[in-house]
Scaffold this active site. Structure first.
Site, PDB file in Angstrom:
ATOM      1  N   GLU A 124     -13.272 -42.205  32.660  1.00 46.33           N
ATOM      2  CA  GLU A 124     -14.217 -41.336  31.953  1.00 46.33           C
ATOM      3  C   GLU A 124     -13.921 -41.366  30.450  1.00 46.33           C
ATOM      4  OE1 GLU A 124     -15.938 -37.483  33.797  1.00 46.33           O
ATOM      5  OE2 GLU A 124     -14.815 -36.786  32.047  1.00 46.33           O
ATOM      6  N   ARG A 175     -13.058 -21.554  26.891  1.00 54.22           N
ATOM      7  CA  ARG A 175     -12.437 -20.757  25.830  1.00 54.22           C
ATOM      8  C   ARG A 175     -13.454 -20.344  24.777  1.00 54.22           C
ATOM      9  NH1 ARG A 175      -8.490 -24.544  27.044  1.00 54.22           N
ATOM     10  NH2 ARG A 175      -6.391 -23.708  27.470  1.00 54.22           N
ATOM     11  N   ASP A 188     -10.114 -35.242  30.145  1.00 52.86           N
ATOM     12  CA  ASP A 188      -9.692 -34.652  28.877  1.00 52.86           C
ATOM     13  C   ASP A 188      -8.872 -33.390  29.037  1.00 52.86           C
ATOM     14  OD1 ASP A 188     -11.576 -32.852  29.800  1.00 52.86           O
ATOM     15  OD2 ASP A 188     -13.127 -33.483  28.391  1.00 52.86           O
ATOM     16  N   GLU A 216     -10.211 -29.989  24.466  1.00 53.45           N
ATOM     17  CA  GLU A 216     -10.518 -31.232  25.176  1.00 53.45           C
ATOM     18  C   GLU A 216     -10.988 -32.365  24.267  1.00 53.45           C
ATOM     19  OE1 GLU A 216     -10.554 -27.965  28.165  1.00 53.45           O
ATOM     20  OE2 GLU A 216     -11.374 -28.213  26.143  1.00 53.45           O
ATOM     21  N   HIS A 273     -14.622 -17.741  37.549  1.00 57.04           N
ATOM     22  CA  HIS A 273     -13.520 -18.697  37.444  1.00 57.04           C
ATOM     23  C   HIS A 273     -12.214 -17.999  37.829  1.00 57.04           C
ATOM     24  CE1 HIS A 273     -10.642 -21.431  35.396  1.00 57.04           C
ATOM     25  NE2 HIS A 273     -11.565 -22.347  35.610  1.00 57.04           N
ATOM     26  N   HIS A 309     -16.827 -20.069  31.772  1.00 56.01           N
ATOM     27  CA  HIS A 309     -15.368 -20.001  31.795  1.00 56.01           C
ATOM     28  C   HIS A 309     -14.653 -20.599  30.576  1.00 56.01           C
ATOM     29  CE1 HIS A 309     -16.049 -24.166  33.053  1.00 56.01           C
ATOM     30  NE2 HIS A 309     -14.794 -24.404  32.704  1.00 56.01           N
TER      31      HIS A 309
END
Length: 363
Positions: free
Chosen positions: A121, A208, A99, A135, A239, A206
């Site tokens: 996936e 958003r 994604d 995503e 990250h 990490h």
């Protein structure tokens, strides 16, 4: 009489995509009837030299102009890159994973070019376009453009069926992360972890959605919990994105916390394997935790991997301080280790995808 090999383009843009697609690339490359183009878009500037060496295969690296963290610009550049590549190369099908922006833009370009698309996936859903963002929107869009849907679980397959996807195009193959893990398992447990005080947990943060105030709430809850449990230690992995660092840096002088920069994949799995649990907002770590037999506290409001939570391997706590305390106390008081298990197949996903591509491309 020789037959021209069928050409397959496999695109990745991030390290997780590379890890999950490397076993499939290796599987397909063993078959002389296929010509495999393995392509890295450059979404993450470097996949990591260690990761490439780990699987013994590196993709062709394409150049992506700087996008300075601007999502719309990233999508534009990736779309242009993929469209140009498809104009210059003739392929029989395209495979994307998961994604990411790369998966989304390559899928869109393949669809516009009339090239059959396989989505590895497929079917993961939260049905909340804000979590994870962007995503969730990407994966729903990729589904619309896909010719074949390689689902990792029964729940993912059911999601696709409920959305009206033709069941004959859905192939429940498991998740290729299990293939990758199985190929590395001996190295994971034979490698020596860092010299760290025990017991320790491993944490990443990490996404958003976690940046800003939510991250501050997580740090506040962690400090409080550690003060009540002076023998518990925490290893925090930062990250590469510097925007995620400020709240984590508040822990750098904490006596029970070790702050580390991002690790290559094998050292990271080894670090986790020697830990007592994982704290994260990552999607992939929810899969890897159960493979390692570890509990996971997930800093998300919703998850596209409900199997992990339903089986008792994880707690979904979001970034609410009180819920985080509940999750940490749950992990602190687990009486016995969890069994190592997979909710996403037995490590033969790449072989199953290979078999299907033989059927549709060579029959």
């Amino acid at each position: 009489m020789s037959t021209k090999p069928r050409s397959i383009a496999i695109w990745v843009g991030t390290r997780p995509e590379y890890i999950k697609m490397a076993p499939l690339v290796l599987e397909l490359k063993k078959d002389p009837r296929f010509l495999v183009h393995f392509i890295h878009s450059g979404q993450h500037e470097s996949l990591g030299k260690g990761t490439g060496k780990l699987f013994g295969i590196r993709p062709v690296e394409l150049n992506l102009p700087p996008t300075h963290g601007r999502l719309k610009l990233l999508e534009q550049e990736l779309q242009n890159q993929a469209s140009t590549w498809f104009r210059e190369h003739s392929v029989d099908c395209v495979l994307v994973q998961g994604d990411t922006a790369t998966a989304y833009c390559v899928a869109k370009a393949a669809h516009s070019s009339g090239i059959p698309l396989g989505h590895v996936e497929a079917g993961l859903r939260t049905y909340d376009l804000t979590q994870p963002f962007p995503e969730e929107g990407y994966r729903q869009a990729i589904t619309k453009w896909s010719t074949w849907h390689y689902s990792p679980s029964e729940q993912a397959s059911l999601n696709l069926i409920r959305e009206g996807i033709d069941s004959t195009t859905i192939h429940q193959v498991g998740n290729t992360i299990v293939d990758a893990f199985e190929s590395l398992k001996q190295q994971i447990y034979s490698s020596t972890s860092l010299d760290l005080p025990t017991p320790y947990w491993v944490m990443t943060l990490h996404r958003r959605e976690s940046q800003g105030e939510p991250a501050k709430h997580v740090i506040e809850a962690l400090k409080s919990h550690l003060s009540m449990h002076p023998s518990q230690h925490l290893v925090v992995i930062r990250h590469p994105n510097p925007k995620t660092h400020p709240p984590l840096n508040e822990l750098k002088d904490h006596p029970q916390v070790k702050l580390l920069d991002a690790l290559e994949y094998l050292p990271f799995l080894t670090l986790c394997a020697h830990s007592d649990g994982v704290l994260s907002d990552s999607g992939g770590l929810q899969e890897e935790a159960s493979l390692l037999g570890l509990p996971i506290v997930v800093f998300r409001e919703v998850t596209e991997r409900p199997e992990v939570m339903e089986a008792g391997y994880g707690k979904l706590v979001g970034t609410d301080t009180e819920k985080i305390h509940i999750g940490l106390n749950w992990m602190q008081t687990l009486e016995k280790p969890l069994n190592k298990c997979s909710f996403y197949g037995d490590g033969t996903s790449s072989k199953a995808i290979h078999a299907h591509l033989v059927d549709v491309l060579l029959s």
